[in-house]
Enzyme design. Sequence first.
Site, PDB file in Angstrom:
ATOM      1  N   ASP A   2      30.853   4.654  -6.152  1.00  0.00           N
ATOM      2  CA  ASP A   2      30.336   3.296  -5.941  1.00  0.00           C
ATOM      3  C   ASP A   2      30.817   2.310  -7.003  1.00  0.00           C
ATOM      4  O   ASP A   2      31.408   2.709  -8.012  1.00  0.00           O
ATOM      5  CB  ASP A   2      28.794   3.337  -5.901  1.00  0.00           C
ATOM      6  CG  ASP A   2      28.188   4.137  -7.053  1.00  0.00           C
ATOM      7  OD1 ASP A   2      28.907   4.441  -8.016  1.00  0.00           O
ATOM      8  OD2 ASP A   2      26.985   4.453  -6.981  1.00  0.00           O
ATOM      9  N   HIS A  58      17.800   8.250  -5.054  1.00  0.00           N
ATOM     10  CA  HIS A  58      19.058   7.773  -4.446  1.00  0.00           C
ATOM     11  C   HIS A  58      20.267   8.513  -5.003  1.00  0.00           C
ATOM     12  O   HIS A  58      20.247   8.997  -6.135  1.00  0.00           O
ATOM     13  CB  HIS A  58      19.200   6.252  -4.549  1.00  0.00           C
ATOM     14  CG  HIS A  58      19.528   5.703  -5.902  1.00  0.00           C
ATOM     15  ND1 HIS A  58      18.639   4.949  -6.647  1.00  0.00           N
ATOM     16  CD2 HIS A  58      20.657   5.752  -6.643  1.00  0.00           C
ATOM     17  CE1 HIS A  58      19.214   4.581  -7.775  1.00  0.00           C
ATOM     18  NE2 HIS A  58      20.437   5.045  -7.805  1.00  0.00           N
ATOM     19  N   GLU A  83      20.204   3.747  -1.368  1.00  0.00           N
ATOM     20  CA  GLU A  83      18.801   3.568  -1.728  1.00  0.00           C
ATOM     21  C   GLU A  83      17.900   4.225  -0.675  1.00  0.00           C
ATOM     22  O   GLU A  83      18.349   4.497   0.443  1.00  0.00           O
ATOM     23  CB  GLU A  83      18.487   2.066  -1.797  1.00  0.00           C
ATOM     24  CG  GLU A  83      19.324   1.305  -2.829  1.00  0.00           C
ATOM     25  CD  GLU A  83      18.873   1.542  -4.273  1.00  0.00           C
ATOM     26  OE1 GLU A  83      18.302   2.615  -4.564  1.00  0.00           O
ATOM     27  OE2 GLU A  83      19.106   0.655  -5.105  1.00  0.00           O
ATOM     28  N   ASP A  99      14.259   7.225  -7.801  1.00  0.00           N
ATOM     29  CA  ASP A  99      13.690   7.203  -6.456  1.00  0.00           C
ATOM     30  C   ASP A  99      14.435   8.134  -5.500  1.00  0.00           C
ATOM     31  O   ASP A  99      14.236   8.084  -4.295  1.00  0.00           O
ATOM     32  CB  ASP A  99      13.696   5.765  -5.912  1.00  0.00           C
ATOM     33  CG  ASP A  99      15.091   5.145  -5.948  1.00  0.00           C
ATOM     34  OD1 ASP A  99      16.065   5.865  -6.261  1.00  0.00           O
ATOM     35  OD2 ASP A  99      15.214   3.937  -5.644  1.00  0.00           O
TER      36      ASP A  99
HETATM   37  C1  GLP Z   1      23.117   4.406 -10.456  1.00  0.00           C
HETATM   38  C2  GLP Z   1      24.380   5.052  -9.904  1.00  0.00           C
HETATM   39  C3  GLP Z   1      24.111   6.485  -9.473  1.00  0.00           C
HETATM   40  C4  GLP Z   1      23.472   7.251 -10.611  1.00  0.00           C
HETATM   41  C5  GLP Z   1      22.149   6.588 -10.960  1.00  0.00           C
HETATM   42  C6  GLP Z   1      21.414   7.303 -12.079  1.00  0.00           C
HETATM   43  O1  GLP Z   1      22.267   4.020  -9.453  1.00  0.00           O
HETATM   44  N1  GLP Z   1      24.906   4.318  -8.800  1.00  0.00           N
HETATM   45  O2  GLP Z   1      25.329   7.103  -9.071  1.00  0.00           O
HETATM   46  O3  GLP Z   1      23.257   8.578 -10.227  1.00  0.00           O
HETATM   47  O4  GLP Z   1      22.425   5.258 -11.373  1.00  0.00           O
HETATM   48  O5  GLP Z   1      21.988   6.963 -13.317  1.00  0.00           O
HETATM   49  P1  GLP Z   1      21.666   7.687 -14.675  1.00  0.00           P
HETATM   50  O6  GLP Z   1      22.488   8.926 -14.686  1.00  0.00           O
HETATM   51  O7  GLP Z   1      22.107   6.709 -15.731  1.00  0.00           O
HETATM   52  O8  GLP Z   1      20.209   7.952 -14.707  1.00  0.00           O
END
Ligand code: GLP
Length: 263
Positions: free
Chosen positions: A67, A138, A143, A136
């Site tokens: 993404d 995702h 989402e 949440d």
């Molecule tokens: C964002 C990214 C996800 C990632 C999530 C959690 O939403 N698009 O790919 O898994 O954050 O991030 P973190 O690893 O910093 O908790």
Amino acid sequence: MEVIIQPTYTQLAEVAAEIIRDALLKKPNLALGLATGSTPIGLYKALVRMHETDGLDFSDVTTFNLDEYVGIPPNHPYSYHTFMATHFFNAVNIPAENCHIPQSTVVGHEEFCEKYEAAIVNTGGIDIQVLGIGKDGHIGFNEPSSSLGSRTRIKTLTQSTLEANAPHFGGTIDAVPKMAITMGVGTIMEAKQCLLLASGTSKAEAIANAVEGPITAEVPASVLQMHPRTVVVIDEAAATQLKRVDYYKHVYANKQKLLSQLS
Ligand code: GLP
């Protein structure tokens, strides 16, 4: 699902890196699906070390990132383009032309998304898709309520995701991009293997819902229960709300015993 619980974040990152290293040694032209966020940073660090000290070769690897935010330039300090260059691409020998990251603009996005999906198919599909998880549930920027069959497209981010990302954008939610281009849940599910990583108690509920809860679009990661080859690598803190911790540990310990007898 195989659930591997490691005592610390460093150890979970090492186990994840070993899974990728072993796959790469078997298939030098591996197609990797990559994730951003704080969780996979340790994995990238371990792979960079394997490249520098053991000569792990990425010259034939192709990558597809999950993404990217919409509305900030690729060279923005908190774009996922910058994240990947900083934490991984600049430190290993993957040819730049083999690295694919969704674009950061809405201009021509429908055509872009179709081409992104086609590029994945033309490479022969993603061999290992690395995933983090949102609080949440995702994955990517899919989402809660995302279609479990969704493809690469633009998504509007939830308030919870905007809040989680605000620290990267000067602490104000207003500065966080409101939309992102993300691989769909259906796109992710086509990877030959999924490698879901999580660390810390803030992810414990999401992990319990994803691994042991009902399969629902309310928790997009729960669809991984339907994937024939998902490996979940987490630390103790992220495992605190799982019901079957003893079983997962027993299975993994015996697998290690069997593997050591074979070698
Ligand atoms: C964002 C990214 C996800 C990632 C999530 C959690 O939403 N698009 O790919 O898994 O954050 O991030 P973190 O690893 O910093 O908790």
